[in-house]
Design a protein around this motif. Structure first.
Motif, PDB file in Angstrom:
ATOM      1  N   THR A 124      53.533  70.369  46.572  1.00  0.00           N
ATOM      2  CA  THR A 124      53.444  71.809  46.351  1.00  0.00           C
ATOM      3  C   THR A 124      52.110  72.333  46.874  1.00  0.00           C
ATOM      4  OG1 THR A 124      52.415  71.765  44.140  1.00  0.00           O
ATOM      5  CG2 THR A 124      54.821  71.542  44.257  1.00  0.00           C
ATOM      6  N   SER A 125      52.147  73.577  47.354  1.00  0.00           N
ATOM      7  CA  SER A 125      50.948  74.188  47.912  1.00  0.00           C
ATOM      8  C   SER A 125      51.018  75.704  47.746  1.00  0.00           C
ATOM      9  CB  SER A 125      50.813  73.835  49.399  1.00  0.00           C
ATOM     10  OG  SER A 125      49.731  74.515  49.996  1.00  0.00           O
ATOM     11  N   GLY A 126      49.874  76.310  47.522  1.00  0.00           N
ATOM     12  CA  GLY A 126      49.806  77.764  47.421  1.00  0.00           C
ATOM     13  C   GLY A 126      49.804  78.448  48.774  1.00  0.00           C
ATOM     14  N   THR A 127      49.615  77.684  49.849  1.00  0.00           N
ATOM     15  CA  THR A 127      49.596  78.256  51.200  1.00  0.00           C
ATOM     16  C   THR A 127      50.372  77.343  52.145  1.00  0.00           C
ATOM     17  OG1 THR A 127      47.578  77.061  51.845  1.00  0.00           O
ATOM     18  CG2 THR A 127      47.295  79.216  50.815  1.00  0.00           C
ATOM     19  N   GLY A 128      50.660  77.860  53.334  1.00  0.00           N
ATOM     20  CA  GLY A 128      51.311  77.053  54.352  1.00  0.00           C
ATOM     21  C   GLY A 128      50.375  75.989  54.914  1.00  0.00           C
ATOM     22  N   ILE A 129      50.934  75.029  55.602  1.00  0.00           N
ATOM     23  CA  ILE A 129      50.157  73.892  56.119  1.00  0.00           C
ATOM     24  C   ILE A 129      49.028  74.363  57.036  1.00  0.00           C
ATOM     25  CG2 ILE A 129      50.255  71.762  57.450  1.00  0.00           C
ATOM     26  CD1 ILE A 129      51.631  71.711  54.680  1.00  0.00           C
ATOM     27  N   ASP A 130      49.306  75.320  57.898  1.00  0.00           N
ATOM     28  CA  ASP A 130      48.285  75.756  58.861  1.00  0.00           C
ATOM     29  C   ASP A 130      47.109  76.446  58.193  1.00  0.00           C
ATOM     30  OD1 ASP A 130      49.655  74.726  61.027  1.00  0.00           O
ATOM     31  OD2 ASP A 130      50.737  76.592  61.429  1.00  0.00           O
ATOM     32  N   ALA A 131      47.290  76.912  56.959  1.00  0.00           N
ATOM     33  CA  ALA A 131      46.207  77.601  56.248  1.00  0.00           C
ATOM     34  C   ALA A 131      45.420  76.657  55.333  1.00  0.00           C
ATOM     35  CB  ALA A 131      46.771  78.749  55.426  1.00  0.00           C
ATOM     36  N   LEU A 132      45.741  75.370  55.341  1.00  0.00           N
ATOM     37  CA  LEU A 132      45.074  74.432  54.439  1.00  0.00           C
ATOM     38  C   LEU A 132      43.679  74.038  54.903  1.00  0.00           C
ATOM     39  CD1 LEU A 132      47.975  71.976  53.477  1.00  0.00           C
ATOM     40  CD2 LEU A 132      46.956  73.777  52.082  1.00  0.00           C
ATOM     41  N   GLY A 133      43.395  74.234  56.190  1.00  0.00           N
ATOM     42  CA  GLY A 133      42.085  73.849  56.714  1.00  0.00           C
ATOM     43  C   GLY A 133      41.876  72.350  56.707  1.00  0.00           C
ATOM     44  N   LEU A 134      42.914  71.593  57.041  1.00  0.00           N
ATOM     45  CA  LEU A 134      42.819  70.134  57.025  1.00  0.00           C
ATOM     46  C   LEU A 134      41.909  69.645  58.140  1.00  0.00           C
ATOM     47  CD1 LEU A 134      46.582  69.347  56.383  1.00  0.00           C
ATOM     48  CD2 LEU A 134      44.717  69.089  54.749  1.00  0.00           C
ATOM     49  N   ALA A 135      41.026  68.728  57.797  1.00  0.00           N
ATOM     50  CA  ALA A 135      40.087  68.173  58.779  1.00  0.00           C
ATOM     51  C   ALA A 135      40.632  66.923  59.448  1.00  0.00           C
ATOM     52  CB  ALA A 135      38.758  67.859  58.095  1.00  0.00           C
ATOM     53  N   PRO A 166      43.402  65.374  61.659  1.00  0.00           N
ATOM     54  CA  PRO A 166      44.499  65.790  62.539  1.00  0.00           C
ATOM     55  C   PRO A 166      45.820  65.077  62.250  1.00  0.00           C
ATOM     56  CG  PRO A 166      42.490  65.433  63.802  1.00  0.00           C
ATOM     57  CD  PRO A 166      42.212  64.921  62.424  1.00  0.00           C
ATOM     58  N   ASP A 167      45.757  63.775  61.961  1.00  0.00           N
ATOM     59  CA  ASP A 167      46.999  63.036  61.701  1.00  0.00           C
ATOM     60  C   ASP A 167      47.705  63.539  60.442  1.00  0.00           C
ATOM     61  OD1 ASP A 167      46.701  61.487  63.945  1.00  0.00           O
ATOM     62  OD2 ASP A 167      45.751  59.811  62.895  1.00  0.00           O
ATOM     63  N   LEU A 168      46.921  63.865  59.428  1.00  0.00           N
ATOM     64  CA  LEU A 168      47.518  64.403  58.201  1.00  0.00           C
ATOM     65  C   LEU A 168      48.130  65.772  58.466  1.00  0.00           C
ATOM     66  CD1 LEU A 168      48.037  64.365  55.158  1.00  0.00           C
ATOM     67  CD2 LEU A 168      45.720  65.278  54.827  1.00  0.00           C
ATOM     68  N   ARG A 169      47.402  66.613  59.199  1.00  0.00           N
ATOM     69  CA  ARG A 169      47.921  67.942  59.532  1.00  0.00           C
ATOM     70  C   ARG A 169      49.231  67.818  60.313  1.00  0.00           C
ATOM     71  NH1 ARG A 169      43.562  69.734  61.421  1.00  0.00           N
ATOM     72  NH2 ARG A 169      43.891  69.302  63.629  1.00  0.00           N
ATOM     73  N   SER A 170      49.271  66.907  61.271  1.00  0.00           N
ATOM     74  CA  SER A 170      50.474  66.710  62.073  1.00  0.00           C
ATOM     75  C   SER A 170      51.634  66.205  61.221  1.00  0.00           C
ATOM     76  CB  SER A 170      50.184  65.714  63.197  1.00  0.00           C
ATOM     77  OG  SER A 170      51.355  65.432  63.927  1.00  0.00           O
ATOM     78  N   ARG A 171      51.346  65.252  60.344  1.00  0.00           N
ATOM     79  CA  ARG A 171      52.395  64.694  59.492  1.00  0.00           C
ATOM     80  C   ARG A 171      52.992  65.754  58.561  1.00  0.00           C
ATOM     81  NH1 ARG A 171      53.174  59.509  58.214  1.00  0.00           N
ATOM     82  NH2 ARG A 171      52.681  59.294  60.421  1.00  0.00           N
ATOM     83  N   LEU A 172      52.149  66.589  57.993  1.00  0.00           N
ATOM     84  CA  LEU A 172      52.644  67.623  57.091  1.00  0.00           C
ATOM     85  C   LEU A 172      53.380  68.731  57.840  1.00  0.00           C
ATOM     86  CD1 LEU A 172      49.652  67.952  54.586  1.00  0.00           C
ATOM     87  CD2 LEU A 172      51.898  66.933  54.165  1.00  0.00           C
ATOM     88  N   ARG A 173      52.943  69.015  59.060  1.00  0.00           N
ATOM     89  CA  ARG A 173      53.654  70.020  59.861  1.00  0.00           C
ATOM     90  C   ARG A 173      55.073  69.567  60.181  1.00  0.00           C
ATOM     91  NH1 ARG A 173      49.064  71.643  64.353  1.00  0.00           N
ATOM     92  NH2 ARG A 173      48.128  73.422  63.232  1.00  0.00           N
ATOM     93  N   LEU A 174      55.252  68.255  60.358  1.00  0.00           N
ATOM     94  CA  LEU A 174      56.557  67.712  60.701  1.00  0.00           C
ATOM     95  C   LEU A 174      57.499  67.658  59.501  1.00  0.00           C
ATOM     96  CD1 LEU A 174      55.534  64.768  63.079  1.00  0.00           C
ATOM     97  CD2 LEU A 174      56.660  66.920  63.715  1.00  0.00           C
ATOM     98  N   ALA A 175      56.930  67.702  58.296  1.00  0.00           N
ATOM     99  CA  ALA A 175      57.759  67.624  57.093  1.00  0.00           C
ATOM    100  C   ALA A 175      58.505  68.940  56.883  1.00  0.00           C
ATOM    101  CB  ALA A 175      56.891  67.325  55.881  1.00  0.00           C
ATOM    102  N   PRO A 176      59.752  68.885  56.471  1.00  0.00           N
ATOM    103  CA  PRO A 176      60.479  70.123  56.149  1.00  0.00           C
ATOM    104  C   PRO A 176      59.752  70.900  55.049  1.00  0.00           C
ATOM    105  CG  PRO A 176      61.968  68.238  56.188  1.00  0.00           C
ATOM    106  CD  PRO A 176      60.582  67.680  56.259  1.00  0.00           C
TER     107      PRO A 176
END
Length: 236
Positions: free
Chosen positions: A127-138, A140-150
């Motif tokens: 669960t998240s209060g914002t979308g993946i792109d707004a999380l400010g993840l540092a 890259p692999d985690l950001r990519s993995r979460l973007r790919l998740a439905p």
């Protein structure tokens, strides 16, 4: 204090445990797609699902419904660290709450957990209060993995859902109010279920302290104190 005025009571701010059963979840256009996807489990498009929505929108409630269905553990993202990953994914299903709280997020551990969960076939609901792109993840692999998740988002409630939630919040506190109170609140407050919860709690405290029932004038006075104006309020 005037002679005939009722004595003010101390209003103790006792925690009110939310009810997270399936029968307590109110479905409307804002959340019906998210609810349907939770109910569709285990027929998900992927083993990982990211559920987003503003505070108080019902993310934790939906997560609790899924956790009961999937016999899942629920853990705040802040509690995920390298030492806990293997233990967490060993249960078979897991809810990770509030991945948007950057101050207390171990990105390396979270990425490792996602990988291990996929290897072991452990379904995850995040669960998240914002979308993946707004999380400010540092990472890259985690950001990519979460973007790919439905992902599925809960939207702001419409008028009907907001009114229904207000009624439920009063009922949960064993408070009876007139329809005019519900209408006045729904007309003014933000389209936010979290805001509705805050307003009902403040009304409950105020009414208890004054030993008065929650009337429309009292509700309007409390709303003004909380910073809401009277614009758009029907006369009468």
């Amino acid at each position: 204090m005037p002679e005939n005025a009722p004595p003010r009571q101390l209003a103790f701010d006792l925690p009110l445990d939310p009810r997270y059963g399936r029968e307590d979840f109110l479905v409307g256009p804002a959340n019906e797609a998210a609810y349907a996807l939770i109910e569709a489990w285990p027929d998900w498009p992927d083993s990982v699902l990211v559920l987003t929505g503003p505070p108080g929108s019902g993310k934790s409630h939906l997560a609790a419904i899924w956790a009961e269905r999937a016999h899942a553990w629920t853990v705040p993202a802040a509690d995920i660290n390298a030492d806990a990953v293997q233990h967490l994914v060993s249960n078979g299903a897991l809810v990770i709450e509030d991945i948007d709280r950057a101050q207390s997020r171990d990105e390396a551990a979270l990425f490792h957990l996602l990988n291990r969960a996929r290897e072991l076939g452990c379904p995850l609901l995040l669960t998240s209060g914002t979308g993946i792109d707004a999380l400010g993840l540092a990472t890259p692999d985690l950001r990519s993995r979460l973007r790919l998740a439905p992902g599925i988002a809960i939207e702001a409630p419409d008028d009907a859902l907001l009114r229904a939630v207000l009624v439920k919040l009063f009922v949960d506190r064993q408070l009876v109010v007139d329809l005019s109170v519900i209408d006045s609140l729904a007309l003014r407050i933000d389209r936010s279920l979290g805001r509705a919860r805050d307003v009902v709690a403040e009304l409950d405290r105020d009414a208890l302290g004054r030993q008065r029932r929650i009337s429309r004038p009292l509700a309007l006075a409390v709303l003004r104190r909380m910073g809401f104006d009277d614009e758009g309020e029907p006369s009468g």
